[in-house]
Design a protein around this motif. Structure first.
Motif, mmCIF file in Angstrom:
data_model
loop_
_atom_site.group_PDB
_atom_site.id
_atom_site.type_symbol
_atom_site.label_atom_id
_atom_site.label_comp_id
_atom_site.label_asym_id
_atom_site.label_seq_id
_atom_site.Cartn_x
_atom_site.Cartn_y
_atom_site.Cartn_z
ATOM 1 N N SER A 223 0.900 -1.284 -0.170
ATOM 2 C CA SER A 223 0.097 -0.068 -0.015
ATOM 3 C C SER A 223 0.693 1.278 -0.112
ATOM 4 C CB SER A 223 -0.938 0.116 1.168
ATOM 5 O OG SER A 223 -1.807 1.264 0.799
ATOM 6 N N SER A 224 1.361 1.587 0.958
ATOM 7 C CA SER A 224 2.325 2.846 1.531
ATOM 8 C C SER A 224 1.702 3.921 0.345
ATOM 9 C CB SER A 224 3.740 2.425 1.008
ATOM 10 O OG SER A 224 4.010 1.265 1.837
ATOM 11 N N PRO A 225 0.591 4.543 0.814
ATOM 12 C CA PRO A 225 0.167 5.733 0.050
ATOM 13 C C PRO A 225 0.740 7.142 0.282
ATOM 14 C CG PRO A 225 -1.543 5.135 1.550
ATOM 15 C CD PRO A 225 -0.146 4.168 1.794
ATOM 16 N N ASN A 226 0.465 7.979 -0.370
ATOM 17 C CA ASN A 226 0.540 9.444 -0.029
ATOM 18 C C ASN A 226 -0.686 9.933 0.785
ATOM 19 O OD1 ASN A 226 3.153 9.369 -1.165
ATOM 20 N ND2 ASN A 226 2.410 9.761 -3.133
ATOM 21 N N THR A 227 -0.619 10.898 1.385
ATOM 22 C CA THR A 227 -1.726 11.434 2.084
ATOM 23 C C THR A 227 -2.375 12.688 1.548
ATOM 24 O OG1 THR A 227 -0.339 12.565 3.723
ATOM 25 C CG2 THR A 227 -1.092 10.454 4.478
ATOM 26 N N GLN B 43 2.980 -1.390 6.296
ATOM 27 C CA GLN B 43 2.794 -0.195 5.554
ATOM 28 C C GLN B 43 3.535 0.982 6.108
ATOM 29 O OE1 GLN B 43 -0.572 2.042 4.229
ATOM 30 N NE2 GLN B 43 -1.817 1.436 6.223
ATOM 31 N N ILE B 44 4.191 1.930 5.143
ATOM 32 C CA ILE B 44 4.566 2.970 5.674
ATOM 33 C C ILE B 44 3.902 4.069 4.743
ATOM 34 C CG2 ILE B 44 6.545 2.847 3.862
ATOM 35 C CD1 ILE B 44 8.208 4.324 6.075
ATOM 36 N N ILE B 45 3.357 5.019 5.545
ATOM 37 C CA ILE B 45 2.565 5.910 4.914
ATOM 38 C C ILE B 45 3.373 7.370 4.685
ATOM 39 C CG2 ILE B 45 0.592 7.623 5.180
ATOM 40 C CD1 ILE B 45 -0.918 5.401 6.945
ATOM 41 N N ASN B 46 3.360 7.914 3.475
ATOM 42 C CA ASN B 46 4.062 8.893 3.084
ATOM 43 C C ASN B 46 3.051 10.267 3.443
ATOM 44 O OD1 ASN B 46 5.945 7.315 1.805
ATOM 45 N ND2 ASN B 46 4.525 7.161 0.132
ATOM 46 N N ASP B 47 3.463 10.796 4.711
ATOM 47 C CA ASP B 47 2.612 11.654 5.253
ATOM 48 C C ASP B 47 3.143 12.889 5.565
ATOM 49 O OD1 ASP B 47 4.328 10.995 7.285
ATOM 50 O OD2 ASP B 47 3.028 11.366 8.823
ATOM 51 N N ARG B 48 4.318 13.281 4.865
ATOM 52 C CA ARG B 48 5.077 14.685 5.052
ATOM 53 C C ARG B 48 5.520 15.022 3.520
ATOM 54 N NH1 ARG B 48 10.271 14.132 4.114
ATOM 55 N NH2 ARG B 48 10.877 16.104 4.762
ATOM 56 N N GLY B 49 5.912 16.257 3.401
ATOM 57 C CA GLY B 49 6.448 16.599 2.248
ATOM 58 C C GLY B 49 5.742 17.594 1.445
ATOM 59 N N ILE B 50 6.128 17.982 0.382
ATOM 60 C CA ILE B 50 5.567 19.041 -0.459
ATOM 61 C C ILE B 50 4.086 18.742 -0.776
ATOM 62 C CG2 ILE B 50 6.333 18.200 -2.637
ATOM 63 C CD1 ILE B 50 6.218 21.904 -1.445
ATOM 64 N N HIS B 51 3.899 17.277 -1.116
ATOM 65 C CA HIS B 51 2.623 17.090 -1.658
ATOM 66 C C HIS B 51 1.326 17.330 -0.580
ATOM 67 C CE1 HIS B 51 4.202 13.637 0.479
ATOM 68 N NE2 HIS B 51 2.795 13.121 0.621
ATOM 69 N N ILE B 52 1.672 17.049 0.744
ATOM 70 C CA ILE B 52 0.494 17.323 1.571
ATOM 71 C C ILE B 52 0.486 18.673 1.961
ATOM 72 C CG2 ILE B 52 2.190 16.935 3.560
ATOM 73 C CD1 ILE B 52 -1.733 16.257 3.439
ATOM 74 N N CYS B 53 1.757 19.627 1.801
ATOM 75 C CA CYS B 53 1.569 21.040 1.795
ATOM 76 C C CYS B 53 0.792 21.716 0.869
ATOM 77 C CB CYS B 53 3.001 21.715 2.064
ATOM 78 S SG CYS B 53 3.998 21.112 3.441
ATOM 79 N N LYS B 54 0.884 21.092 -0.312
ATOM 80 C CA LYS B 54 -0.092 21.697 -1.360
ATOM 81 C C LYS B 54 -1.648 21.682 -0.905
ATOM 82 C CE LYS B 54 3.079 20.612 -5.083
ATOM 83 N NZ LYS B 54 3.480 19.684 -6.408
ATOM 84 N N SER B 55 -2.031 20.387 -0.678
ATOM 85 C CA SER B 55 -3.330 20.434 -0.169
ATOM 86 C C SER B 55 -3.501 21.348 1.096
ATOM 87 C CB SER B 55 -3.549 19.073 0.279
ATOM 88 O OG SER B 55 -3.187 17.869 -0.819
ATOM 89 N N MET B 56 -2.760 21.272 2.031
ATOM 90 C CA MET B 56 -2.796 22.243 3.155
ATOM 91 C C MET B 56 -2.993 23.599 2.640
ATOM 92 S SD MET B 56 -0.105 20.223 5.386
ATOM 93 C CE MET B 56 0.278 21.554 6.630
ATOM 94 N N LEU B 57 -2.121 24.026 1.927
ATOM 95 C CA LEU B 57 -2.188 25.267 1.446
ATOM 96 C C LEU B 57 -3.658 25.940 0.781
ATOM 97 C CD1 LEU B 57 -0.416 27.976 1.321
ATOM 98 C CD2 LEU B 57 0.334 27.339 -0.992
ATOM 99 N N ALA B 58 -3.841 25.014 -0.180
ATOM 100 C CA ALA B 58 -5.123 24.939 -0.771
ATOM 101 C C ALA B 58 -6.296 25.189 0.091
ATOM 102 C CB ALA B 58 -5.251 23.971 -1.832
ATOM 103 N N TRP B 59 -6.328 24.400 1.206
ATOM 104 C CA TRP B 59 -7.530 24.209 2.291
ATOM 105 C C TRP B 59 -7.563 25.711 2.881
ATOM 106 C CZ3 TRP B 59 -7.919 24.893 7.253
ATOM 107 C CH2 TRP B 59 -9.124 24.441 8.038
ATOM 108 N N GLU B 60 -6.299 26.063 3.114
ATOM 109 C CA GLU B 60 -6.090 27.430 3.888
ATOM 110 C C GLU B 60 -6.825 28.597 3.125
ATOM 111 O OE1 GLU B 60 -2.106 28.280 5.161
ATOM 112 O OE2 GLU B 60 -2.597 27.434 7.222
#
Length: 586
Positions: free
Chosen positions: A117-121, A154-171
């Motif tokens: 699995s090991s998805p991105n968040t 599984q190891i979840i890729n829960d940090r990095g620029i990808h999640i920051c993009k979602s966070m910024l758009a939500w803000e």
């Protein structure tokens, strides 16, 4: 040991006795010719060594097998092919033996970790994740059935620029919305903001390019990208506001993932998060430098030279002291072996990462970890739908939840059309639609060799005939109906005289353990899937060619019911190795 194995063993003994030849393995096939016999032995490999013609060798071997083993009822030789008819009693004894084959598992005294699995968040699970999860989970099930202890991870890729993009758009655009206020799954909710970021980012790039700025520079100068990069720095520096938003949005995603995993029927014993593991591996750098395995450039960056191994030079630490993915993977592997008593680690990851894992395993070996040769990349090909590839950033991803729901609806449509479930309650029907839809999806995915790229055709997968999950479920349900009509009690039987259909079915049933062992060795659920198809075809031939319920011979009737019951149990057990359930009516 199945009948074929017994014949191979007896044949080796006979060749040693008659010709004084050791380690001769002649090919033994199930006899599909018009000539009488259950098996065909190919004698040609002996021709050169014995300087005899194949026909005379066949006769000599047939006579010796008859006299020395008590195994054969008769034999005939056709152009060097020795066809042997095995005594009825051997098949009867074999059936009695395999009746208990699910009661005990011979333990291997070894533990294997299977990562999948090991998805991105930043987005929901998609079609590629479905193949990954089904493959990893099934391999874990097969390894357990073969006697290994298994840790599903599984190891979840829960940090990095990808999640920051979602966070910024939500803000910027979220206005305080949550998955609850929007009545949407958490992973889809966050994924929508990832798509929103990309849409805004592209507008900014286009605007900058209109001002005469090159595309490459525009991508770097776009305000949204700079803000996302700053947010990542703030996260790494422990900014409380950023960290709180990150934790909340990830919690939404995990809730959504878990809903998908539950419906898909997969689970994990151990979950790691990249936010905890990304700093791992840095301590290995100094260890590698001390051993001379790694080297440092003038700018302070650290590398591993793998050119002698036919690979490349690999960056492990940037000049600013930050690590790369490879460094994290090195540290995570070491931690897993340190924290778990495992002897093997299997990574279920797509074949686009083949090179990455070659490098990872080589570096760990160079660092002196003895278990490095027990690391395995279960590489699999991309999965596509008939209308083409998936594209996540544009929001046109083939969503895992949508696909599972489509499979449910398709199974419902076909089942209703065929009138298979009349008389069941609506709740019972819904359960059946779900099992059939999931069986169609999972079997179609897993019957293909993992290494191959595959085309998933939803309509073809749910057909009730051919090499499909519903066809196998239908055979299982047919047997349950037969046993119910017979008021089956699983009584012991006296010996019976078997026909060719019964013998063939017993041989298939006796192959179950060998198939599981081979599937565990090759990490290939496809072997189990295709074994199932052959077993079901064999049962249907037996069913169509033999009277059962109206038989006057009670002993033979009971034998055929016992044979049907064991077939159903083997189907059910084999399906469970693929993560597929069963239904008693279809």
């Amino acid at each position: 040991m199945n009948i074929k194995d017994i014949i191979e063993q007896k044949l080796a003994d006979v060749i040693l006795n008659v010709y004084q030849l050791k380690d001769i393995n002649l090919e033994i096939q199930e006899n599909k010719t018009e000539f009488e016999g259950d098996f065909t032995i190919v004698t040609f490999p002996l021709v050169k060594q014995l300087k005899k013609n194949p026909e005379s060798i066949g006769v000599e071997l047939g006579e010796a097998l008859t006299e020395q083993t008590g195994l054969l009822e008769s034999f005939n030789v056709v152009k060097g092919f020795l066809n042997v008819k095995v005594k009825n009693q051997f098949f009867v004894d074999q059936f009695k033996t395999v009746t208990d084959q699910f009661s005990t598992i011979e333990k291997k005294n070894a533990t294997v970790m299977v990562e999948y699995s090991s998805p991105n968040t930043n987005k929901p699970l998609h079609l590629g994740h479905i193949r990954n999860n089904l493959l990893g989970f099934s391999v874990a099930q097969i390894l357990e059935e073969a006697g290994y202890d298994v840790v599903k991870a599984q190891i979840i890729n829960d940090r990095g620029i990808h999640i920051c993009k979602s966070m910024l758009a939500w803000e910027k655009f979220g206005k305080g919305e949550t998955p609850e206020t929007n009545q949407i799954k958490g992973d889809k909710f966050v994924g929508n903001y990832y798509v929103k970021f990309d849409q805004e980012y592209k507008k900014e790039i286009a605007a900058l390019m209109e001002q005469g700025i090159s595309e490459d520079q525009a991508k770097k100068d776009a305000p949204s990208m700079k803000e996302a990069q700053q947010m990542l720095l703030d996260w790494e520096n422990g900014d409380e506001k950023v960290r709180n938003l990150w934790a909340e949005m990830n919690s939404w995603v995990y809730d959504g993932f878990n809903q998908t995993y539950n419906r898909l029927g997969v689970n994990f014993d151990q979950v790691q998060y990249e936010s905890n593991t990304y700093i791992l591996g840095k301590d290995l750098i100094q260890e590698g430098l001390d051993k001379g395995v790694l080297y440092q450039k003038e700018d302070g960056s650290v590398w591993c030279d793998l050119t002698e191994e036919g690979l490349d030079q690999k960056l492990l630490l940037r000049s600013d002291g930050t690590s790369v993915y490879m460094t994290q993977d090195l540290g995570t592997a070491v931690e897993r072996f340190k924290e778990n008593n495992i002897q093997k680690l299997i990574y279920t990851v797509g074949n686009e990462q083949d090179y990455h894992f070659q490098v990872l395993f080589k570096i760990l070996g160079k660092l002196g970890y003895s278990w490095a040769d027990q690391l395995y990349h279960l590489s699999y090909g991309m999965v596509e739908l008939p209308n083409g590839k998936m594209k996540s950033r544009e929001g046109t991803v083939v969503d895992a939840d949508d696909l599972m729901q489509d499979m449910y609806e398709t199974a419902k449509e076909i089942t209703v059309e065929l009138g298979k479930l009349e008389g069941l309650s609506e709740e019972e029907k819904a359960v059946s639609y779900e099992v059939i839809g999931q069986a169609a999806l999972k079997y179609f995915m897993l019957k293909v060799d993992p290494k191959k790229k595959m085309l998933f055709n939803p309509e073809e997968s749910v057909e009730f005939s051919g090499n499909t999950g519903p066809f196998i479920l239908y055979t299982y349900a047919r047997i349950q109906s037969l046993l119910m009509k017979a008021n089956y009690l699983n009584k012991e039987i006296a010996d019976v005289e078997l026909n060719q259909y019964e013998k063939e079915l017993i041989m298939h049933l006796a192959n179950y353990k060998a198939v599981v062992e081979k599937a565990a060795e090759l990490l290939s659920p496809a072997l189990v899937a295709n074994y199932l198809y052959d077993l079901v075809k064999s049962y249907n031939s037996f069913y169509q060619s033999n009277i059962i319920l109206k038989l006057e011979d009670e002993n033979l009737k009971q034998f055929r019911l016992n044979l049907s019951n064991l077939t159903a149990r083997t189907i059910q057990k084999s399906l469970s190795l693929l993560g597929i359930g069963t239904v008693n009516r279809m």
